[in-house]
Design a protein around this motif. Structure first.
Motif, PDB file in Angstrom:
ATOM      1  N   SER A 211     -50.616 -14.650  26.488  1.00 46.82           N
ATOM      2  CA  SER A 211     -51.205 -13.869  25.406  1.00 46.82           C
ATOM      3  C   SER A 211     -50.277 -12.751  24.934  1.00 46.82           C
ATOM      4  O   SER A 211     -50.316 -12.366  23.763  1.00 46.82           O
ATOM      5  CB  SER A 211     -52.549 -13.281  25.852  1.00 46.82           C
ATOM      6  OG  SER A 211     -52.400 -12.472  27.008  1.00 46.82           O
TER       7      SER A 211
ATOM      8  N   TYR B  28     -47.301 -13.011  24.288  1.00 44.89           N
ATOM      9  CA  TYR B  28     -46.395 -13.619  23.316  1.00 44.89           C
ATOM     10  C   TYR B  28     -47.156 -14.259  22.162  1.00 44.89           C
ATOM     11  O   TYR B  28     -46.565 -14.960  21.343  1.00 44.89           O
ATOM     12  CB  TYR B  28     -45.534 -14.681  24.013  1.00 44.89           C
ATOM     13  CG  TYR B  28     -44.831 -14.166  25.237  1.00 44.89           C
ATOM     14  CD1 TYR B  28     -43.625 -13.479  25.142  1.00 44.89           C
ATOM     15  CD2 TYR B  28     -45.389 -14.334  26.506  1.00 44.89           C
ATOM     16  CE1 TYR B  28     -42.989 -12.990  26.263  1.00 44.89           C
ATOM     17  CE2 TYR B  28     -44.759 -13.847  27.635  1.00 44.89           C
ATOM     18  CZ  TYR B  28     -43.563 -13.174  27.510  1.00 44.89           C
ATOM     19  OH  TYR B  28     -42.944 -12.680  28.633  1.00 44.89           O
ATOM     20  N   ARG B  29     -48.484 -14.066  22.153  1.00 45.42           N
ATOM     21  CA  ARG B  29     -49.347 -14.668  21.139  1.00 45.42           C
ATOM     22  C   ARG B  29     -49.239 -16.199  21.179  1.00 45.42           C
ATOM     23  O   ARG B  29     -49.244 -16.873  20.151  1.00 45.42           O
ATOM     24  CB  ARG B  29     -49.037 -14.121  19.739  1.00 45.42           C
ATOM     25  CG  ARG B  29     -49.266 -12.632  19.608  1.00 45.42           C
ATOM     26  CD  ARG B  29     -49.095 -12.127  18.197  1.00 45.42           C
ATOM     27  NE  ARG B  29     -47.733 -12.312  17.733  1.00 45.42           N
ATOM     28  CZ  ARG B  29     -46.736 -11.475  17.996  1.00 45.42           C
ATOM     29  NH1 ARG B  29     -46.954 -10.391  18.731  1.00 45.42           N
ATOM     30  NH2 ARG B  29     -45.528 -11.704  17.533  1.00 45.42           N
TER      31      ARG B  29
ATOM     32  N   THR C 145     -50.606 -19.814  23.432  1.00 36.72           N
ATOM     33  CA  THR C 145     -51.656 -20.349  24.300  1.00 36.72           C
ATOM     34  C   THR C 145     -51.102 -21.363  25.293  1.00 36.72           C
ATOM     35  O   THR C 145     -51.294 -21.235  26.495  1.00 36.72           O
ATOM     36  CB  THR C 145     -52.765 -21.008  23.464  1.00 36.72           C
ATOM     37  OG1 THR C 145     -53.343 -20.024  22.593  1.00 36.72           O
ATOM     38  CG2 THR C 145     -53.864 -21.587  24.375  1.00 36.72           C
TER      39      THR C 145
END
Length: 274
Positions: free
Chosen positions: A69, A71-72, A74
């Motif tokens: 998260s 690093y944005r 999934t």
């Protein structure tokens, strides 16, 4: 000097944490507990049921490893799920780095093994590919072509437009280029990368400081940055292939997936005890 050493050690530790998280699989020897084996089997069963429900021959599949998260992101690791025979079992074909080394190999294994790496949560994504793409991929994955696009010199942060190294997701991306591009347009890794650059693929960019990069290179055998353009590298802009960048690119292609926008079919195993 002591302060500089402490900063370097801290940077190396940060790089180690970043590399472990982005890889999605902890690089440490561990004995699978009975509980872990049960969870892996349950996740495999859920995924198999989802695959049987769509009836395809090849799908793009990805798993969650560590918490990305920050690093944005999934999913950490992409692969292809393949059914060798119409009524046969599913297997997963993917590229894995040999732990603690700078080399990799291709593996064909069952769904249980695919989910047996003690992930932070049991979640997978499935994306249905266009029938023509499935057909080309199936022939390549069950034959010898898949090896033509595999580079055993591994770097977790491999630059997508260099053939020096390759990470696991980079192999998946180049295989998709082979399957989607016009026939004979992509024959090698170099032509796959040229075609991807000309057809809208955009890598994920990670902002990493100089000391973090140096610390990573010193502390981890499977991370290198010397394949990245100097104009990006010295600014701390590290571009590499992530699952999200692959899916984002697929969603721009009218010939890559089934369904408008290449929808994801998630598979989630509830936490234990629920």
């Amino acid at each position: 000097r002591a302060a500089r050493m402490r900063r370097a050690v801290a940077a190396a530790a940060l790089a180690l944490a970043v590399s472990t998280a982005f890889a999605g699989t902890p690089c440490e020897e561990q004995v699978a507990s009975p509980e872990l084996l049960v969870r892996s089997m349950q996740m495999a069963d859920l995924t198999r049921t989802a695959l049987e429900g769509i009836g395809d021959e090849v799908v793009l599949i990805a798993r969650v490893g560590q918490d990305l998260s920050a690093y944005r992101l999934t999913y950490s690791h992409a692969a292809f799920a393949v059914r060798a025979h119409p009524a046969g079992p599913w297997s997963v074909v993917h590229k894995l780095n040999a732990c603690g080394t700078a080399t990799s190999a291709l593996y064909d294994e069952g769904l249980i093994n695919f989910f047996s790496d003690a992930p932070v949560r049991y979640q997978a994504g499935i994306w249905r590919l266009a029938p023509a793409v499935q057909a080309r991929l199936k022939n390549a994955l069950l034959g010898t072509t898949a090896r033509d696009y595999h580079e055993p010199q591994y770097s977790l942060a491999a630059y997508p437009f260099s053939t020096r190294y390759q990470n696991s997701n980079g192999w998946v991306l180049e295989m998709l280029a082979y399957a989607i591009a016009p026939e004979d347009a992509v024959r090698t890794r170099a032509t796959a990368q040229t075609w991807l650059a000309a057809n809208g693929y955009q890598p994920t960019e990670l902002a990493l400081g100089t000391m973090t990069r140096l610390g990573a290179r010193i502390s981890k055998a499977n991370i290198a940055f010397d394949d990245h353009p100097s104009s990006l590298r010295w600014k701390g802009r590290i571009q590499t292939v992530s699952v999200e960048s692959i899916v984002t690119w697929l969603r721009t292609r009218p010939d890559g997936c089934q369904g408008m926008g290449c929808p994801e079919q998630p598979v989630v195993l509830p936490p234990a005890g629920l």
